[in-house]
Scaffold this motif. Sequence first.
Motif, PDB file in Angstrom:
ATOM      1  N   ALA A  70       0.835  -1.200   0.000  1.00 16.19           N
ATOM      2  CA  ALA A  70       0.000   0.000   0.000  1.00 16.19           C
ATOM      3  C   ALA A  70       0.874   1.255   0.000  1.00 16.19           C
ATOM      4  CB  ALA A  70      -0.927  -0.009   1.211  1.00 16.19           C
ATOM      5  N   ALA A  71       1.888   1.283   0.859  1.00 14.94           N
ATOM      6  CA  ALA A  71       2.717   2.483   0.988  1.00 14.94           C
ATOM      7  C   ALA A  71       3.583   2.695  -0.253  1.00 14.94           C
ATOM      8  CB  ALA A  71       3.601   2.367   2.227  1.00 14.94           C
ATOM      9  N   ARG A  72       4.130   1.628  -0.808  1.00 18.83           N
ATOM     10  CA  ARG A  72       5.059   1.782  -1.942  1.00 18.83           C
ATOM     11  C   ARG A  72       4.348   1.878  -3.286  1.00 18.83           C
ATOM     12  NH1 ARG A  72       8.702  -1.425   1.164  1.00 18.83           N
ATOM     13  NH2 ARG A  72       7.963  -3.390   0.298  1.00 18.83           N
ATOM     14  N   HIS A  73       3.243   1.140  -3.421  1.00 17.31           N
ATOM     15  CA  HIS A  73       2.631   1.053  -4.758  1.00 17.31           C
ATOM     16  C   HIS A  73       1.156   1.463  -4.797  1.00 17.31           C
ATOM     17  CE1 HIS A  73       6.265  -0.990  -5.984  1.00 17.31           C
ATOM     18  NE2 HIS A  73       6.122  -1.823  -4.972  1.00 17.31           N
ATOM     19  N   GLY A  74       0.554   1.736  -3.647  1.00 16.98           N
ATOM     20  CA  GLY A  74      -0.874   2.100  -3.649  1.00 16.98           C
ATOM     21  C   GLY A  74      -1.790   0.919  -3.895  1.00 16.98           C
ATOM     22  N   VAL A  75      -1.245  -0.287  -3.715  1.00 15.09           N
ATOM     23  CA  VAL A  75      -2.054  -1.491  -3.974  1.00 15.09           C
ATOM     24  C   VAL A  75      -2.588  -2.025  -2.654  1.00 15.09           C
ATOM     25  CG1 VAL A  75      -1.967  -3.887  -4.785  1.00 15.09           C
ATOM     26  CG2 VAL A  75      -0.806  -2.079  -6.079  1.00 15.09           C
TER      27      VAL A  75
END
Length: 160
Positions: A70-75
């Motif tokens: 979530a933090a690195r890729h918004g997934v």
Amino acid sequence: MTEPVHILLRRLDPDLPAPRYAHPGDAGADLVAAQDLRLAPGERALVGTGMSVALPYGYVGLVHPRSGLAARHGVTVLNAPGTVDAGYRGEIKVNLINLDQRNVATIARGDRIAQLVVQQVERAHFHLVDELPGSGRGTGGHGSTGGHSGLAVADERFGL
Ligand SMILES: O=c1ccn([C@H]2C[C@H](O)[C@@H](COP(=O)(O)OP(=O)(O)OP(=O)(O)O)O2)c(=O)[nH]1
Ligand SMILES: [Mg+2]
């Protein structure tokens, strides 16, 4: 440390690893993607993990997002936390969504995409009544206790 709960696990894809806890004390066991995939900004996909389980009755498996993804890729997981019922024998799937506004997310087979948190759950009996007993809170909710929401910018913008 408490005794672990024993869960029967079937690997539908023998080349993929069983879920594992990365560190002692971790709450979630990592789930991996059974396929390569690309998610365009805003795109979502139901992704297989290559395994199914038989949870004991009285337990649930919760499919949580991984904070790093979530933090690195918004997934993240669209329906977080996903609920795996004790009676479910199908493949555990992860409903992934790419919330990044610009970047395509590339996920390779075997990448860790979510984590399964196993918890005990109560089963309720619902008793129909005409009146509920009183309480200190009553019917107040959704910010009824007032004060700062912590979102000063949004509060100002929306005149709250
Ligand atoms: O993230 C998830 C959530 C659910 N499931 C599986 C296990 C669960 O037991 C079943 C049903 O999930 P849920 O009850 O959340 O979905 P539903 O839309 O209510 O479907 P159903 O009518 O099958 O209960 O789907 C997953 O594999 N991953
Ligand atoms: Mg359901």
